[in-house]
Each structure stands twice: as structure tokens, then as C-alpha cells.
Write an enzyme that holds these catalytic residues in place. Structure first.
Site, PDB file in Angstrom:
ATOM      1  N   LYS A  95      44.430  11.922 -60.774  1.00  0.00           N
ATOM      2  CA  LYS A  95      44.593  11.205 -59.501  1.00  0.00           C
ATOM      3  C   LYS A  95      45.668  10.137 -59.662  1.00  0.00           C
ATOM      4  CE  LYS A  95      40.004  11.891 -57.576  1.00  0.00           C
ATOM      5  NZ  LYS A  95      39.766  13.104 -58.395  1.00  0.00           N
ATOM      6  N   ASP A 129      45.513  15.631 -57.806  1.00  0.00           N
ATOM      7  CA  ASP A 129      44.467  15.663 -56.773  1.00  0.00           C
ATOM      8  C   ASP A 129      44.933  14.883 -55.542  1.00  0.00           C
ATOM      9  OD1 ASP A 129      42.765  16.977 -58.529  1.00  0.00           O
ATOM     10  OD2 ASP A 129      41.521  15.230 -58.950  1.00  0.00           O
ATOM     11  N   MET A 130      44.341  15.198 -54.394  1.00  0.00           N
ATOM     12  CA  MET A 130      44.652  14.422 -53.188  1.00  0.00           C
ATOM     13  C   MET A 130      43.475  13.491 -52.901  1.00  0.00           C
ATOM     14  SD  MET A 130      47.005  13.731 -51.094  1.00  0.00           S
ATOM     15  CE  MET A 130      48.211  15.061 -51.006  1.00  0.00           C
ATOM     16  N   GLN A 158      44.349  19.119 -47.969  1.00  0.00           N
ATOM     17  CA  GLN A 158      42.983  19.029 -47.429  1.00  0.00           C
ATOM     18  C   GLN A 158      42.948  19.576 -46.000  1.00  0.00           C
ATOM     19  OE1 GLN A 158      43.496  14.919 -48.013  1.00  0.00           O
ATOM     20  NE2 GLN A 158      41.975  14.713 -49.627  1.00  0.00           N
ATOM     21  N   ARG A 179      46.728  23.498 -54.252  1.00  0.00           N
ATOM     22  CA  ARG A 179      45.285  23.786 -54.237  1.00  0.00           C
ATOM     23  C   ARG A 179      44.803  23.462 -52.825  1.00  0.00           C
ATOM     24  NH1 ARG A 179      42.185  19.492 -57.212  1.00  0.00           N
ATOM     25  NH2 ARG A 179      42.572  20.640 -59.124  1.00  0.00           N
ATOM     26  N   LYS A 182      38.772  21.575 -48.636  1.00  0.00           N
ATOM     27  CA  LYS A 182      38.425  21.092 -47.286  1.00  0.00           C
ATOM     28  C   LYS A 182      38.702  19.595 -47.148  1.00  0.00           C
ATOM     29  CE  LYS A 182      34.956  24.586 -46.214  1.00  0.00           C
ATOM     30  NZ  LYS A 182      33.591  24.874 -45.743  1.00  0.00           N
ATOM     31  N   GLY A 183      38.460  18.838 -48.220  1.00  0.00           N
ATOM     32  CA  GLY A 183      38.662  17.383 -48.160  1.00  0.00           C
ATOM     33  C   GLY A 183      37.352  16.653 -48.355  1.00  0.00           C
ATOM     34  N   ALA A 184      37.367  15.622 -49.214  1.00  0.00           N
ATOM     35  CA  ALA A 184      36.110  15.004 -49.657  1.00  0.00           C
ATOM     36  C   ALA A 184      35.962  13.531 -49.280  1.00  0.00           C
ATOM     37  CB  ALA A 184      36.008  15.148 -51.175  1.00  0.00           C
ATOM     38  N   HIS A 222      33.460  26.402 -52.373  1.00  0.00           N
ATOM     39  CA  HIS A 222      32.219  27.093 -52.750  1.00  0.00           C
ATOM     40  C   HIS A 222      31.642  27.782 -51.526  1.00  0.00           C
ATOM     41  CE1 HIS A 222      32.722  23.214 -54.827  1.00  0.00           C
ATOM     42  NE2 HIS A 222      32.562  23.942 -55.894  1.00  0.00           N
ATOM     43  N   ARG A 284      29.862  14.083 -54.433  1.00  0.00           N
ATOM     44  CA  ARG A 284      29.084  15.338 -54.556  1.00  0.00           C
ATOM     45  C   ARG A 284      27.743  15.211 -53.827  1.00  0.00           C
ATOM     46  NH1 ARG A 284      33.574  15.742 -56.370  1.00  0.00           N
ATOM     47  NH2 ARG A 284      33.805  16.355 -54.226  1.00  0.00           N
TER      48      ARG A 284
HETATM   49  C1  LIG Z   1      38.388  22.768 -57.718  1.00  0.00           C
HETATM   50  C2  LIG Z   1      38.218  21.768 -56.617  1.00  0.00           C
HETATM   51  C3  LIG Z   1      39.063  20.681 -56.561  1.00  0.00           C
HETATM   52  C4  LIG Z   1      38.953  19.754 -55.528  1.00  0.00           C
HETATM   53  N1  LIG Z   1      39.879  18.755 -55.401  1.00  0.00           N
HETATM   54  C5  LIG Z   1      39.836  17.935 -54.331  1.00  0.00           C
HETATM   55  C6  LIG Z   1      40.870  16.984 -54.071  1.00  0.00           C
HETATM   56  O1  LIG Z   1      41.839  16.860 -54.818  1.00  0.00           O
HETATM   57  N2  LIG Z   1      40.750  16.192 -52.964  1.00  0.00           N
HETATM   58  C7  LIG Z   1      39.699  16.307 -52.098  1.00  0.00           C
HETATM   59  O2  LIG Z   1      39.659  15.594 -51.101  1.00  0.00           O
HETATM   60  N3  LIG Z   1      38.707  17.187 -52.333  1.00  0.00           N
HETATM   61  C8  LIG Z   1      38.745  17.998 -53.414  1.00  0.00           C
HETATM   62  N4  LIG Z   1      37.742  18.915 -53.610  1.00  0.00           N
HETATM   63  C9  LIG Z   1      36.473  18.829 -52.829  1.00  0.00           C
HETATM   64  C10 LIG Z   1      36.554  19.574 -51.521  1.00  0.00           C
HETATM   65  O3  LIG Z   1      37.445  18.907 -50.652  1.00  0.00           O
HETATM   66  C11 LIG Z   1      35.175  19.654 -50.857  1.00  0.00           C
HETATM   67  O4  LIG Z   1      34.686  18.381 -50.620  1.00  0.00           O
HETATM   68  C12 LIG Z   1      34.139  20.429 -51.655  1.00  0.00           C
HETATM   69  O5  LIG Z   1      34.709  21.488 -52.337  1.00  0.00           O
HETATM   70  C13 LIG Z   1      33.052  20.988 -50.727  1.00  0.00           C
HETATM   71  O6  LIG Z   1      33.626  21.870 -49.827  1.00  0.00           O
HETATM   72  P1  LIG Z   1      33.398  23.465 -49.848  1.00  0.00           P
HETATM   73  O7  LIG Z   1      34.727  24.113 -49.634  1.00  0.00           O
HETATM   74  O8  LIG Z   1      32.698  23.854 -51.065  1.00  0.00           O
HETATM   75  O9  LIG Z   1      32.592  23.764 -48.520  1.00  0.00           O
HETATM   76  P2  LIG Z   1      31.258  23.138 -47.894  1.00  0.00           P
HETATM   77  O10 LIG Z   1      31.210  23.685 -46.510  1.00  0.00           O
HETATM   78  O11 LIG Z   1      31.186  21.676 -48.085  1.00  0.00           O
HETATM   79  O12 LIG Z   1      30.133  23.802 -48.767  1.00  0.00           O
HETATM   80  C14 LIG Z   1      29.919  25.202 -48.778  1.00  0.00           C
HETATM   81  C15 LIG Z   1      28.743  25.501 -49.700  1.00  0.00           C
HETATM   82  O13 LIG Z   1      29.102  25.162 -51.030  1.00  0.00           O
HETATM   83  C16 LIG Z   1      28.017  24.569 -51.716  1.00  0.00           C
HETATM   84  N5  LIG Z   1      28.362  23.179 -52.048  1.00  0.00           N
HETATM   85  C17 LIG Z   1      29.436  22.463 -51.619  1.00  0.00           C
HETATM   86  N6  LIG Z   1      29.443  21.231 -52.158  1.00  0.00           N
HETATM   87  C18 LIG Z   1      28.349  21.163 -52.934  1.00  0.00           C
HETATM   88  C19 LIG Z   1      27.800  20.149 -53.771  1.00  0.00           C
HETATM   89  N7  LIG Z   1      28.362  18.960 -53.903  1.00  0.00           N
HETATM   90  N8  LIG Z   1      26.651  20.423 -54.437  1.00  0.00           N
HETATM   91  C20 LIG Z   1      26.037  21.621 -54.330  1.00  0.00           C
HETATM   92  N9  LIG Z   1      26.534  22.622 -53.559  1.00  0.00           N
HETATM   93  C21 LIG Z   1      27.658  22.402 -52.874  1.00  0.00           C
HETATM   94  C22 LIG Z   1      26.837  24.642 -50.787  1.00  0.00           C
HETATM   95  O14 LIG Z   1      26.171  25.849 -51.047  1.00  0.00           O
HETATM   96  C23 LIG Z   1      27.504  24.658 -49.422  1.00  0.00           C
HETATM   97  O15 LIG Z   1      26.707  25.235 -48.444  1.00  0.00           O
HETATM   98  C24 LIG Z   1      37.887  19.885 -54.595  1.00  0.00           C
HETATM   99  C25 LIG Z   1      37.034  20.989 -54.659  1.00  0.00           C
HETATM  100  C26 LIG Z   1      37.192  21.927 -55.642  1.00  0.00           C
HETATM  101  C27 LIG Z   1      36.291  23.114 -55.645  1.00  0.00           C
END
Ligand SMILES: Cc1cc2nc3c(=O)[nH]c(=O)nc-3n(C[C@H](O)[C@H](O)[C@H](O)COP(=O)(O)OP(=O)(O)OC[C@H]3O[C@@H](n4cnc5c(N)ncnc54)[C@H](O)[C@@H]3O)c2cc1C
Length: 304
Positions: A95, A129-130, A158, A179, A182-184, A222, A284
Site C-alpha cells: 500500500k 493495492d488501492m 475498485q 487487479r 469490488k472495493g473495501a 470470492h 474483513r
Molecule cells: C486478492 C484480493 C485483493 C484485494 N485488494 C483490494 C484492494 O487493493 N483494495 C480494495 O479496496 N479492496 C481489495 N480487496 C477486497 C475487495 O474489494 C472486497 O472487499 C472483497 O474481496 C469482498 O468482495 P467479493 O468480491 O469477495 O464479493 P462480496 O459480494 O463481498 O462477497 C461474495 C462472497 O464472498 C465471501 N466473502 C467475501 N468477503 C468475505 C469475508 N471477509 N469473509 C468471509 N467470506 C467472505 C462470502 O461468501 C460472500 O457471500 C481485495 C480482494 C481480493 C480477493
């Protein structure tokens, strides 16, 4: 609840309180490989043995002193040597606020450039990372400038931000690996889609721009619906499994992780490690109500 947890994730006061609870450490271990580089390497070895790729992320953000930013950068420099010595299939995610972005662009950019140059000397790759939207433009600008000197750096887009489609086009023009996630972070409705359905629709739209670009990208999710949409689109457009990779976070949906590998897809696992795990852990928890419930239940004394 998501907004509240994301807000609390930035609290410097709450961090030590939560981190000192034994139960938090136990729950966090589900998402974090451990506190040391050794722990991260152990996790990476196991992940490679399972036919998956790794990306090592030394946890930490918003470093507010120059010495701290320089120390973080030093740590990353040696990681590439270790990866090469151990012949691990792993790269690095970091980051920019770890590298002192809050202290100024020149310091941060100089440190990133040194890290990317070291990675290049080891034929490795750095993913930036963003973070929250206040950093988006600076991150893109820094990555583009560093990439103009060393091609082995990419960043993250994102899907929840309205601006992302335009940013994706700009980064693709620069040849940048992306990469997609969705955005966190906690973003206001003026900047980001408030509804999950709109974020998901934008994710699929962006995936369809990235995959045919001829550049190797990471589809980080995921969400089975996003994964299915990606597989179907790749099949339809004859995009082979070697032309992109899926990415998931350490400890999340390991069932899906194994399934993708069985099906012959490339999958990279993001391995966070280090002692500064509080904000990552809170994000998370915010993503999934069940994680929060599990954590809160663990806080309760066990009945006999
Ligand atoms: C490799 C990687 C790198 C990332 N880098 C960044 C970044 O640089 N900047 C950024 O803003 N975000 C980043 N993220 C996080 C991302 O933005 C999401 O917040 C996160 O991946 C949850 O979104 P989702 O696509 O899994 O879908 P969601 O709709 O949130 O989840 C779909 C399903 O995935 C599972 N799931 C998701 N999150 C969790 C969890 N915490 N615990 C248990 N199960 C879960 C559940 O089964 C859920 O129903 C990254 C994610 C990944 C996988």
C-alpha cells in the site's frame, strides 16, 4: 453496520484495545498468516504446494513518519531475494500509505521505484493495492510514472467507484496490469455505487473490458456470480486460462479456491502478515455479517 466497522477500522484508539484481546488474535489468524515474514513464507509454501500462486502483503497503512516508511521499504527489498532463494511462486502487494504517501508524493514514489527496481532484478512483480478514494488519483499517477521506467508494477481498480471505468481505460492505454476488486473502504454515494447490485454489474462490465485487452490481469473476488461471469465470458471470447488469474484472500472461501485449481484456473492467494493487522481485520469483519457474529460470540464467556 458495514459503515460503522469501516469507520472503526481507522480508529487509532480502538486498535490496541482490540488487538490486545487474545480472542481477536485467534479470530484474526483466520485471515492473517501470522505476525512474521517466516509465517508468511510458510503459508506461501503451502499455497504453492496446493497449486496456487501467492502475493505477500506486509500489513501496515498510513505510516506517518519517514523513518517508518523507509523501514517498510527496506523490508520489502529483502523479500524478493528470499522469494528467489526459496523458488516460491509469489509476488508482493503493498500500500502506498505504507510507503509514506501521507508525507508526500516524492518520498513515496522514490521508495516504490526502488522496490519495483529490486523486483525487476529478480524478475518479480509488485502490485500496488488501492486504498480509500482520497488516494485514488495519486496512486494512479505514481504507478503510471514508475511503470514508465519498470514494467513490472500494476495496481488495483475498485468496481464500486463511478470513476473506475475511465481509470481502467487510462491504465490500459499505459499497458498496466490491473487487479479488479469490488472495493473495501467506506465511500460516500457521491463517489461510489451504494447498492451491491450496481457494484456487481459494474464489476462484470469492467471484467469484460479487462479480459480481452491482451494484458494479464487479476480477477479478485470470492463471489461465485462474478467468477461464473468471468469463466463464461472467457470461454465465449476464447480467452485462455493462462491469459488471466483469479485472486482471493487468505482464509476466505477455501472451498472455492480448491475448486478453481481443480478446474485448471490460475489462482493467486493474497497473504497478509505482520503485527499491524487491525484495519485489515476490521475490513474483513465488515464484509460479512457472519464474521462479525463469530467474533462477537467468541468474546462471550463459554458456558460450562
Ligand atoms: C486478492 C484480493 C485483493 C484485494 N485488494 C483490494 C484492494 O487493493 N483494495 C480494495 O479496496 N479492496 C481489495 N480487496 C477486497 C475487495 O474489494 C472486497 O472487499 C472483497 O474481496 C469482498 O468482495 P467479493 O468480491 O469477495 O464479493 P462480496 O459480494 O463481498 O462477497 C461474495 C462472497 O464472498 C465471501 N466473502 C467475501 N468477503 C468475505 C469475508 N471477509 N469473509 C468471509 N467470506 C467472505 C462470502 O461468501 C460472500 O457471500 C481485495 C480482494 C481480493 C480477493
Amino acid at each position: 453496520m458495514r459503515s460503522l466497522l469501516l469507520h472503526l477500522s481507522e480508529s487509532k484508539r480502538l486498535a490496541p484495545v482490540i488487538m490486545n484481546l487474545g480472542v481477536s488474535r485467534r479470530v484474526a489468524r483466520r485471515f492473517v498468516a501470522g505476525e512474521t515474514l517466516e509465517d508468511a513464507f510458510e503459508a506461501a509454501r503451502e499455497i504453492n504446494r496446493a497449486g496456487q500462486l501467492a502475493s505477500l502483503d506486509h500489513l501496515g497503512e498510513n505510516v506517518d513518519d519517514e523513518a517508518g516508511a523507509r523501514r517498510t521499504a527496506e523490508g520489502y527489498l529483502s523479500v524478493f531475494d528470499r522469494i528467489a532463494q526459496e523458488k516460491l511462486d509469489a509476488n508482493v502487494s503493498l500500500k502506498l500509505t505504507q510507503l509514506g504517501l501521507d508525507l508526500g508524493v516524492p518520498l513515496c514514489e522514490g521508495l516504490l521505484e526502488a522496490i519495483v527496481a529490486r523486483a525487476a532484478s529478480r524478475s518479480n512483480f509488485v502490485r500496488v493495492d488501492m486504498e480509500g478514494s482520497v488516494y485514488t488519483q495519486r496512486t494512479i499517477d505514481i504507478v503510471k510514472r514508475v511503470r514508465a521506467k519498470h514494467a513490472n508494477v500494476g495496481t488495483v481498480m475498485q468496481a464500486y467507484l463511478y470513476r473506475t471505468e475511465q481509470d481502467v481505460h487510462e491504465l490500459l492505454e499505459a499497458g498496466c496490469r490491473i487487479r479488479l476488486c469490488k472495493g473495501a473502504y467506506n465511500e460516500p454515494p457521491e463517489l461510489a455505487f451504494p447498492k451491491k447490485a450496481d457494484v456487481d454489474a459494474n464489476y462484470v462490465k469492467l471484467m469484460k473490458i479487462l479480459l480481452p485487452s491482451g494484458i494479464y490481469h487479476g480477477i479478485a473476488t470470492h463471489d461465485p456470480a462474478m467468477i461464473e461471469a468471468t469463466k463464461n465470458f472467457a470461454r465465449e471470447k476464447n480467452i485462455s486460462r493462462e491469459q488471466f488469474e483469479f485472486q482471493m484472500l487468505y482464509g476466505i472461501r477455501t472451498d472455492l479456491q480448491k475448486q478453481l485449481v481443480r478446474e485448471g484456473y490460475r489462482l493467486r492467494i493474497y497473504i497478509p502478515y505482520g503485527s499491524d493487522w487491525f484495519p485489515y481485520f476490521m475490513r474483513r469483519l465488515a464484509e460479512r455479517p457472519a464474521n462479525l457474529t463469530f467474533f462477537l460470540r467468541s468474546l462471550l464467556p463459554r458456558s460450562s
